[in-house]
Scaffold this motif. Structure first.
Motif, short mmCIF file in Angstrom:
data_model
loop_
_atom_site.label_atom_id
_atom_site.label_comp_id
_atom_site.label_asym_id
_atom_site.label_seq_id
_atom_site.Cartn_x
_atom_site.Cartn_y
_atom_site.Cartn_z
N ARG A 1 18.45 13.85 3.55
CA ARG A 1 19.32 12.92 4.08
C ARG A 1 20.31 13.72 4.79
NH1 ARG A 1 18.20 10.92 -1.23
NH2 ARG A 1 19.30 12.63 -2.53
N ARG A 2 20.63 14.92 4.60
CA ARG A 2 21.65 15.72 5.23
C ARG A 2 21.30 15.98 6.52
NH1 ARG A 2 26.11 16.76 6.93
NH2 ARG A 2 26.72 18.88 7.27
N GLU B 1 22.15 13.22 8.79
CA GLU B 1 23.31 13.20 9.12
C GLU B 1 23.79 14.04 10.31
OE1 GLU B 1 25.35 14.14 5.66
OE2 GLU B 1 24.97 12.12 4.84
N LEU B 2 23.17 15.48 10.00
CA LEU B 2 23.33 16.51 11.19
C LEU B 2 22.61 16.01 12.41
CD1 LEU B 2 22.56 19.65 8.97
CD2 LEU B 2 24.81 18.92 9.97
N GLN C 1 22.99 13.30 14.05
CA GLN C 1 23.79 12.35 14.65
C GLN C 1 24.79 12.95 15.45
OE1 GLN C 1 22.80 9.04 14.56
NE2 GLN C 1 21.13 9.90 13.24
N GLU D 1 21.87 22.41 2.22
CA GLU D 1 22.32 22.89 3.65
C GLU D 1 21.42 23.43 4.30
OE1 GLU D 1 25.36 21.45 6.52
OE2 GLU D 1 24.91 20.54 4.69
#
Length: 364
Positions: free
Chosen positions: A86-87, A90-91, A93, A145
Motif C-alpha cells: 500500500r505504501r 502511494e510513493l 504517485q 517503509e
C-alpha cells in the motif's frame, strides 16, 4: 602517493563511482546484487562523497538484517509486505526532479548515471538515518517503509513472504470472530489452539506450506498422550486447528496444498462417551424455577424461548427486531445469519413458529 578508496572505480568517461557487491542475504531482500552510487566527475569530489556512499551501503545492509525487529513490533513478514504494498502505491504517485525534468517516482528506468528515479527516492529516505556504531543497526528505520521503497525501486517485483500459522490465525480472527457475540469465548479457544500447536512442536512462525502429516500426528499425540485429554475433546481441538489452517489455505490462494489435519484419525474415538446430554426432566424443573425466581425478566423470557423452541442460546440472544415476524398469519422467528452473529451452519437458517407463552415472550 595516491589515495586508494575501496569499492571506488573510474569509468572510461572519467567519472568516479562507488560500486560494491551486496551480501547474499541483503541482495535477496532488495532484489539486486550490487550497490552503485555516482561520486563525482573529479577525484576530489569522489573523496568528499565517498563517506556518504559508504554509509548508505552500511545502512542498507543493517536495515535489511534488522527486520527481525518486526516480531517485537507485533508484525509478521506478511503484515509488513501488505503494508509495504500500500505504501509503495502511494510513493509511486510522487515525482522526482532530475536534470530539470519531472520523473514519476515509480520509474525504474535509467536515470542519470544509471540511477533510477525510484532508487533516488529510496536512497533519499535511507540517507536520513544514522548507523548505531555498536550494533551496526540503523536507528529509526521503519521496516514497512524500507520494504515499500524496495518494491518501488524494483517495480513491485518483491516476492510475498510465505504465510505462516500466525498469519492464518490473524486472518481467521479478523474475518470469522471479530464482532461475533461470542467473540471473547472464541478468542480463548483460538488462543488455546495455538498453545496446543506449540506443544506439538508446531510454532506460530511455521509456514503453511511446510506443514506435514507428521506435524498433525505430533499435535494429536501431544493432546492424547502428554495432556491426557479425552478423544472427543481432542477432536474438537483438532477441528479448530483444521478450520484456521483451511481458511488460511483458501484465502492465501494455496488451495493445492492439502490440509494435513484433514481426516486425522483418533484412536478409541468411537468408543469414547460424549457426556453432553440434553437437560433431563429431573433437572429441568429446578433450573426453570431458579431462573424465574432469581434472574431478570429479560433473561427469563430468553430462557422460555430457548426451552420451548429448541433454538440455540446464541440464536435467540442475537435476534434483531426485524427477525420477529409477529404480524404474519403464523407468527414466527426468521433465523438468518447477521454480521454480529453467524449461524452454526447453512441448515441452521430456518423459520421457527411462535405459539402460546413463547409468543407472549417475543411480543414483550
Amino acid at each position: 602517493m595516491r589515495l586508494v578508496l575501496k569499492h571506488v572505480i573510474r569509468t572510461k568517461a572519467g567519472t568516479w563511482h562507488y560500486r560494491r557487491r551486496l551480501p547474499k542475504d541483503v541482495a535477496e531482500a532488495v532484489g539486486k546484487g550490487e550497490f552503485k552510487r555516482l561520486l563525482g566527475a573529479t577525484e576530489r569530489e569522489a573523496v568528499n562523497n565517498f563517506p556518504k556512499a559508504n554509509a548508505e551501503f552500511e545502512r542498507l545492509a543493517a536495515e535489511v538484517r534488522s527486520r527481525a525487529a518486526r516480531v517485537r513490533q507485533g508484525l509478521t513478514s506478511l503484515d509488513v509486505h501488505y503494508e509495504a504494498e500500500r505504501r509503495a502505491g502511494e510513493l509511486a504517485q510522487g515525482a522526482v526532479f532530475v536534470g530539470g525534468r519531472s520523473v514519476p517516482a515509480g520509474d525504474t528506468g535509467g536515470g542519470p548515471d544509471d540511477v533510477s528515479a525510484a532508487d533516488l527516492v529510496r536512497d533519499s529516505y535511507l540517507s536520513r538515518f544514522k548507523v548505531d556504531p555498536e550494533t551496526g543497526d540503523p536507528v529509526g528505520v521503519d521496516v514497512v517503509e524500507a520494504r515499500a521503497l524496495n518494491m518501488l525501486a524494483n517495480g513491485g517485483a518483491v516476492a510475498r513472504p510465505a504465510p505462516t500459522i500466525e498469519d492464518a490465525r490473524r486472518l481467521y480472527v479478523r474475518e470469522r470472530i471479530t464482532g461475533d457475540t461470542n467473540e471473547e469465548t472464541k478468542l480463548a479457544r483460538i488462543s488455546r489452539m495455538m498453545d496446543h500447536l506449540s506443544g506439538g512442536d508446531v510454532g506460530k512462525d511455521r509456514t503453511l506450506e511446510s506443514l506435514t502429516r507428521e506435524d498433525a500426528r505430533n499435535v494429536r499425540d501431544h493432546l492424547l498422550r502428554d495432556l491426557g485429554i479425552r478423544p472427543t475433546t481432542v477432536r474438537r481441538y483438532l477441528n479448530d486447528i483444521r478450520a484456521v489452517i483451511n481458511h488460511g489455505l483458501v484465502e492465501f490462494d494455496m488451495k493445492d496444498k492439502l490440509n494435513p489435519f484433514l481426516n486425522l484419525q483418533i484412536r478409541n474415538e468411537a468408543a469414547a462417551v460424549d457426556e453432553r446430554h440434553p437437560i433431563n426432566d429431573k433437572l429441568l424443573g429446578p433450573i426453570r424455577e431458579r431462573i424465574r425466581d432469581r434472574a431478570a425478566s429479560d433473561l427469563w423470557r430468553i430462557w422460555r424461548i430457548v426451552e420451548h423452541t429448541g433454538c440455540r442460546l446464541g440464536e435467540v440472544t442475537g435476534l434483531l427486531v426485524a427477525d420477529l415476524r409477529l404480524d404474519e398469519p403464523y407468527p414466527h422467528v426468521s433465523l438468518v445469519p447477521h454480521p454480529h452473529r453467524r449461524l452454526k451452519n447453512a441448515g441452521s437458517a430456518r423459520l421457527v413458529p411462535l405459539v402460546g407463552e413463547v409468543l407472549i415472550c417475543a411480543e414483550s
